[in-house]
Every structure is written in C-alpha cells, then in structure tokens.
Design a protein around this motif. Structure first.
Motif, short mmCIF file in Angstrom:
data_model
loop_
_atom_site.label_atom_id
_atom_site.label_comp_id
_atom_site.label_asym_id
_atom_site.label_seq_id
_atom_site.Cartn_x
_atom_site.Cartn_y
_atom_site.Cartn_z
N MET A 1 11.64 -26.95 97.38
CA MET A 1 11.20 -27.33 96.04
C MET A 1 10.82 -28.80 95.93
SD MET A 1 13.88 -25.17 93.68
CE MET A 1 14.21 -23.44 94.01
N VAL A 2 11.13 -29.58 96.97
CA VAL A 2 10.83 -31.02 96.91
C VAL A 2 9.34 -31.31 96.86
CG1 VAL A 2 11.10 -33.20 98.16
CG2 VAL A 2 13.03 -31.61 98.01
N PRO A 3 8.48 -30.67 97.70
CA PRO A 3 7.05 -31.02 97.66
C PRO A 3 6.40 -30.86 96.29
CG PRO A 3 7.53 -29.73 99.63
CD PRO A 3 8.76 -29.70 98.79
N ASP A 4 6.84 -29.89 95.49
CA ASP A 4 6.22 -29.67 94.18
C ASP A 4 6.62 -30.72 93.15
OD1 ASP A 4 4.72 -27.52 94.90
OD2 ASP A 4 6.18 -26.01 94.26
N LEU A 5 7.55 -31.61 93.49
CA LEU A 5 7.92 -32.67 92.55
C LEU A 5 6.72 -33.55 92.23
CD1 LEU A 5 11.42 -33.86 93.83
CD2 LEU A 5 10.91 -32.64 91.72
N HIS A 6 5.86 -33.76 93.20
CA HIS A 6 4.71 -34.64 93.00
C HIS A 6 3.64 -34.00 92.13
CE1 HIS A 6 6.47 -37.25 96.03
NE2 HIS A 6 6.66 -36.18 96.77
N MET A 7 3.70 -32.68 91.96
CA MET A 7 2.74 -32.00 91.09
C MET A 7 3.29 -31.80 89.70
SD MET A 7 0.96 -29.18 93.62
CE MET A 7 2.45 -28.24 93.83
N GLY A 8 4.58 -32.10 89.53
CA GLY A 8 5.19 -32.07 88.20
C GLY A 8 5.32 -30.68 87.61
N GLY A 9 5.49 -29.66 88.42
CA GLY A 9 5.64 -28.32 87.85
C GLY A 9 5.84 -27.29 88.93
N LEU A 10 5.59 -26.04 88.56
CA LEU A 10 5.75 -24.94 89.50
C LEU A 10 4.61 -24.90 90.50
CD1 LEU A 10 6.83 -22.17 86.97
CD2 LEU A 10 8.30 -23.29 88.64
N GLY A 11 4.93 -24.43 91.70
CA GLY A 11 3.93 -24.30 92.74
C GLY A 11 4.39 -23.26 93.75
N TYR A 12 3.60 -23.10 94.79
CA TYR A 12 3.95 -22.12 95.81
C TYR A 12 5.27 -22.47 96.49
CZ TYR A 12 -0.82 -20.38 95.28
OH TYR A 12 -1.96 -19.85 94.77
N PHE A 13 5.50 -23.76 96.73
CA PHE A 13 6.75 -24.16 97.38
C PHE A 13 7.96 -23.85 96.50
CE2 PHE A 13 3.76 -26.87 99.74
CZ PHE A 13 4.18 -26.60 101.04
N THR A 14 7.82 -24.06 95.20
CA THR A 14 8.93 -23.75 94.29
C THR A 14 9.22 -22.25 94.27
OG1 THR A 14 8.41 -25.65 92.89
CG2 THR A 14 9.74 -23.92 91.92
N GLY A 15 8.16 -21.44 94.25
CA GLY A 15 8.35 -20.00 94.27
C GLY A 15 9.03 -19.53 95.54
N ALA A 16 8.55 -20.05 96.69
CA ALA A 16 9.16 -19.66 97.97
C ALA A 16 10.61 -20.14 98.04
CB ALA A 16 8.34 -20.24 99.12
N GLY A 17 10.87 -21.35 97.56
CA GLY A 17 12.23 -21.87 97.57
C GLY A 17 13.17 -21.05 96.69
N THR A 18 12.66 -20.61 95.53
CA THR A 18 13.48 -19.80 94.63
C THR A 18 13.86 -18.47 95.27
OG1 THR A 18 12.40 -20.81 92.71
CG2 THR A 18 13.56 -18.74 92.35
N LEU B 1 20.99 -20.78 90.70
CA LEU B 1 19.54 -20.62 90.72
C LEU B 1 18.90 -21.31 89.52
CD1 LEU B 1 17.27 -19.24 92.30
CD2 LEU B 1 17.57 -17.24 90.84
N VAL B 2 19.45 -21.07 88.32
CA VAL B 2 18.90 -21.69 87.12
C VAL B 2 19.08 -23.21 87.16
CG1 VAL B 2 19.14 -21.85 84.61
CG2 VAL B 2 19.23 -19.62 85.73
N GLY B 3 20.27 -23.66 87.60
CA GLY B 3 20.52 -25.09 87.68
C GLY B 3 19.58 -25.80 88.64
N THR B 4 19.25 -25.14 89.75
CA THR B 4 18.32 -25.73 90.72
C THR B 4 16.93 -25.86 90.12
OG1 THR B 4 19.58 -24.77 92.55
CG2 THR B 4 17.33 -25.49 93.02
N LEU B 5 16.46 -24.83 89.43
CA LEU B 5 15.14 -24.90 88.80
C LEU B 5 15.10 -25.97 87.72
CD1 LEU B 5 14.32 -21.09 88.54
CD2 LEU B 5 13.31 -22.75 90.11
N ILE C 1 14.57 -32.23 85.23
CA ILE C 1 15.23 -33.54 85.39
C ILE C 1 14.46 -34.43 86.34
CG2 ILE C 1 17.35 -34.68 86.13
CD1 ILE C 1 18.89 -32.21 85.25
N MET C 2 14.19 -33.94 87.56
CA MET C 2 13.51 -34.80 88.54
C MET C 2 12.08 -35.11 88.12
SD MET C 2 15.34 -35.89 91.03
CE MET C 2 14.02 -36.40 92.13
N THR C 3 11.38 -34.14 87.53
CA THR C 3 10.01 -34.39 87.09
C THR C 3 9.98 -35.47 86.01
OG1 THR C 3 9.38 -32.12 87.61
CG2 THR C 3 7.95 -33.34 86.12
N ALA C 4 10.89 -35.39 85.04
CA ALA C 4 10.94 -36.39 83.98
C ALA C 4 11.32 -37.75 84.54
CB ALA C 4 11.95 -35.96 82.91
N ALA C 5 12.24 -37.79 85.50
CA ALA C 5 12.65 -39.06 86.09
C ALA C 5 11.50 -39.70 86.86
CB ALA C 5 13.85 -38.85 87.00
N LEU C 6 10.72 -38.90 87.57
CA LEU C 6 9.59 -39.46 88.32
C LEU C 6 8.49 -39.95 87.38
CD1 LEU C 6 9.37 -36.92 91.28
CD2 LEU C 6 9.98 -39.33 91.40
#
Length: 470
Positions: A321-338, A367-371, A377-382
C-alpha cells in the motif's frame, strides 16, 4: 585593516557536537534497558517481609506460557523464603503453550510451602496443562460454575510430546494417573477429551470444596491437613496477613503478546510506525515505538502456532500500500495489498484450537485500520507536508544554516534557530557544515553547501568590531 581569522573547517566541531548531543540519548537508552532487565529479573514483588504469619495470593490466568510459568515458580520460591503459611494460586487457563509442564509439575510437587490451587472465578476453566497444575498441588478448590478438562492437548501449539506429557491421547492420561497416584487423589476424567463440572470435581474427591470468593476459600482452609514435600502440614490461616502478588509489568506485557489478537495488532501498529517514520523522519519516536511493537508482536507469533507464509503475506500486503501514497488514493497496489492482507490474516494460525483462534473482529479491525491509515491519515499528512510553506518559512530563503546530520541527500539542519528537515541539491553534505537555503518546499528546506569564500564572509559578518584606541 582587519586581519581575518584563519579559516577553520567546522565539520569536526559539528561532529563532536553531534556526538555530545547523542550522549544523553545513549545514556537514557542504556538506563531504560537496564531498568527493563531489572524488572524482568525481579519477578513478582512481595509486600512485607519476615518469616511466617502471612498468606500469599497469586493469579495464573490465560495461556500458561514460559513467562507466566516462570513467574509462578518465582512466587513459589519467594513464598518458601518468607515461610508463608499458604500460597493460594487462582487458576483459569485453556492450557499450555510451549511450556515444560513436567518441570512445572516437579516444582509444585517439591515445594516446601503449602500450595492451594483455586479454579476461579465462576465460569473459569482449567484445561490441558492447567489440569496438571491443579493435580500437582496439595489441595484444590473450585468455584461454582467452573469446568475441569479436557486434559489433551497439554500444550495448545501442537500435538507433539512434551517431555513425558504427550500432547494428546493415552500418554497424557497415563501421565495424569501417575501424578494422581503420587498425590493420593482420584482421576476424575474418564478420557483425555472429557470435561467435568465443579460439582463432579468435588464429589469425586479431586477438589476439597467449593468457594466462590477468596474469603470463603481462606475460612475453609484453616485447620485442614495437607501433604507438603512428603510431610503432613496443618494449615493455619486465621489472623494471617494476606499479601497479593502479580507478574511484573514487563512479564505481563510479554505474556499478553501470545494472544493472537494482541500479537496481530502489535505487528500492524509496528508496521504503521515504521512507515510513518520513513516519510516523516525526526526524533525517531514513531520508529522506536513501531519497532518495539513489531518486535513484541513477532515474539508472540514465535510462541503461537503461526503460518509464517501467511504472516509474510500480512507484512507484504501492508507494504504494497506504500506506493499508492504518492497518488493520494486507491490504486492497484492498494487493492492487491488489501487482498493479500485479508488472506494472510485468515490463514495466519492454521487449524487453531478454540483458545488460539484469531477473532474475526480483530481481522476486520486490522483490515479497516490499515486502509484508514494509508488512505486517510498518511495521505493527509503528506499533503500537509508538501503544502504551502508555513508562515515565516519564506524568510529562510538565502539564509545560512548548519547541518545537524549528514545530508545524503536528506537530513536535518538548523536555520534561524529552528530544526528543519533538509535535502541537498548537489553532493552530500557532512554533519556540522554550513549550508545556504535555496528554496522551501512545504516543511522541507532545499540547501547547498557554502564554498570557502562564502564561509569566510559569514565568519567576517560575525566578527566583533575592533576596539577603538585613543
């Protein structure tokens, strides 16, 4: 004419200053490590001193692991040294977990202090290794609504033999019958998988009596005769001081880590702390706490019957889920990580006994806490980090600061009396070197090293004016 002072490189001074600044932290870390080692070695604390005239009380609850078993043995030794009238052990356990039950039984049998095992509170159960602990004690008391058994598996982590106590079946019953013969007590369980109620335990003679509270236990103990280390001892508890004991703080912390839900949450929180420290390096608090939580969680999974492939899936799922932090939302990496996190959580403890099942609510919360952590949290902080520079930051442009760490390329500098995150625009900059602030990006200063001429000009700026002579 003012003769400028000879140029003296500031790097060595900065490095010496950096070492001096790090010294208090190193001393504090050493003191904390020494304190934790002392607490861990101290064992259960005792209230009061002297020999005789008191009753000791200790609770052995939850899965019996190496930490809780060691704490019980320490308490037995402390009660022996203080000539305790009796040691009451409140027992409630689903069984053992990678603990030597033979060693535990031998210590209880050879103890020179009268030990009374009280299976309580109401609704509690003594199973597996707990049955052997109760059978080894000179006297057993049960609370109403409690259950004894089953005796197998003795250890919950596997069915392999544990010294002379097999994890399942006839060998466990044979060991229990041998122990019962030494204690002169009947075996109330018909088979390794059988369970009996408190009433049946009392009627069979396994338990001496029923008691729903500690006061009832103590009032019924006075004057009873028990066999301790081969000798008949009459219990005397009337008028004796009651001393309560518990595991040390460090022992309780480690003991809690072998609960599946606790270990699972600790691993996730540890990963969150390390990811946060990776993006927001500072004093290292998030990294230290994350590392400590991750280490404690991994320790718990070394005790639990863990599928390490599934645990690796949990860790990789979070990292994806780390790579999608730079896109500020959901992505393929987030889906695969979930998906990977969910599958790893489901198969984390394969074929667990009921006491070691990872609860569904823990998996859902993880699972919910990770998402929420990554998407919110991380998107807002970045976004906050790379937003418009804070008030006053523009005034740092063109200013001079000092590198407080090596910049290769990221590090920390002091500018205008404040500590800032910084990144070099060129070659690496050594700790203690002077730098020029070229631009500001959010809370990040982009800097360049000062050349020798600029260093000399900065030195001259701070040179005190010459004293006037008459």
């Amino acid at each position: 004419m003012i003769n400028p002072r000879p140029y003296r490189p500031s790097v060595p001074r900065g490095r010496r200053a950096g070492r001096l600044r790090a010294l208090p932290g190193l001393v504090a870390a050493a003191l904390i490590a020494a304190l934790l080692a002392t607490v861990a070695a101290a064992g259960p604390a005792s209230a009061g001193s002297g020999c005789g005239g008191h009753i000791d009380y200790f609770e052995l609850t939850g899965v019996i692991d190496q930490v809780s078993a060691h704490s019980l043995l320490q308490q037995i030794s402390a009660a022996e040294r203080s000539c305790s009238n009796v040691l009451v052990v409140r027992l409630a356990t689903p069984g053992g977990l990678k603990v030597s039950v033979t060693s535990l039984v031998n210590h209880i049998e050879s103890a020179t202090v009268p030990i009374v095992v009280w299976i309580a509170p109401q609704g509690a159960q003594a199973s597996g290794a707990g049955v052997f602990v109760a059978m080894a004690a000179p006297l057993v008391v049960v609370a109403p609504g409690t259950t004894l058994g089953p005796v197998a598996p003795v250890n919950l982590d596997s069915a392999r033999p544990e010294n002379n106590l097999a994890g399942t079946g006839d060998a466990a019953m044979a060991a229990l019958r041998s122990l019962a013969a030494r204690r002169g007590r009947p075996v109330p369980l018909a088979s390794a998988s059988a369970t009996i109620s408190d009433t049946q335990a009392t009627q069979s003679g396994f338990a001496a009596f029923e008691a729903g509270d500690l006061a009832t236990v103590l009032s019924n103990l006075d004057g009873r005769s028990v066999t301790v280390a081969g000798h008949s001892v009459t219990l005397s508890v009337k008028g004796a001081d009651l001393r309560f004991h518990k595991m040390s703080v460090w022992a309780r912390l480690v003991h809690s880590a072998d609960r599946p839900a606790v270990a699972y949450m600790l691993v996730l929180l540890g990963l969150f702390g390390l990811v946060f420290e990776l993006y927001f390096p500072g004093i290292g608090a998030a990294g230290l706490m994350g590392g400590a939580a991750l280490g404690l969680g991994l320790y718990g999974f070394t005790i639990l019957p863990t599928s390490w492939l599934a645990l690796a899936g949990v860790v990789i799922g979070v990292c994806l889920m780390v790579p999608d932090l730079h896109m500020g939302g959901l992505g393929y990496f987030t889906g695969a990580g979930t998906v990977l996190l969910a599958l790893g959580s489901i198969f984390l403890i394969p074929h667990p006994p009921p006491a070691l099942v990872l609860p569904w609510w823990a998996m859902l919360a993880g699972l919910v806490g990770t998402l929420v952590f990554f998407i919110s949290i991380m998107t807002a902080a970045l976004r906050s980090r790379f937003a418009r520079p804070p008030a006053g930051a523009e005034g740092l442009l063109g200013g001079v600061g000092v590198a407080r760490t090596d910049l290769s390329p990221d590090g920390e500098v002091t500018a205008d009396g404040s500590l800032w995150r910084a990144r070099t625009l060129g070659a690496a900059i050594a700790e203690g070197s002077r730098v020029r602030v070229k631009s500001v990006s959010g809370l990040l200063l982009l800097v360049e090293p000062l050349d020798l001429d600029e260093e000399l000009r900065e030195e001259l700026k701070h040179e005190p004016p010459p004293a006037e002579t008459s």
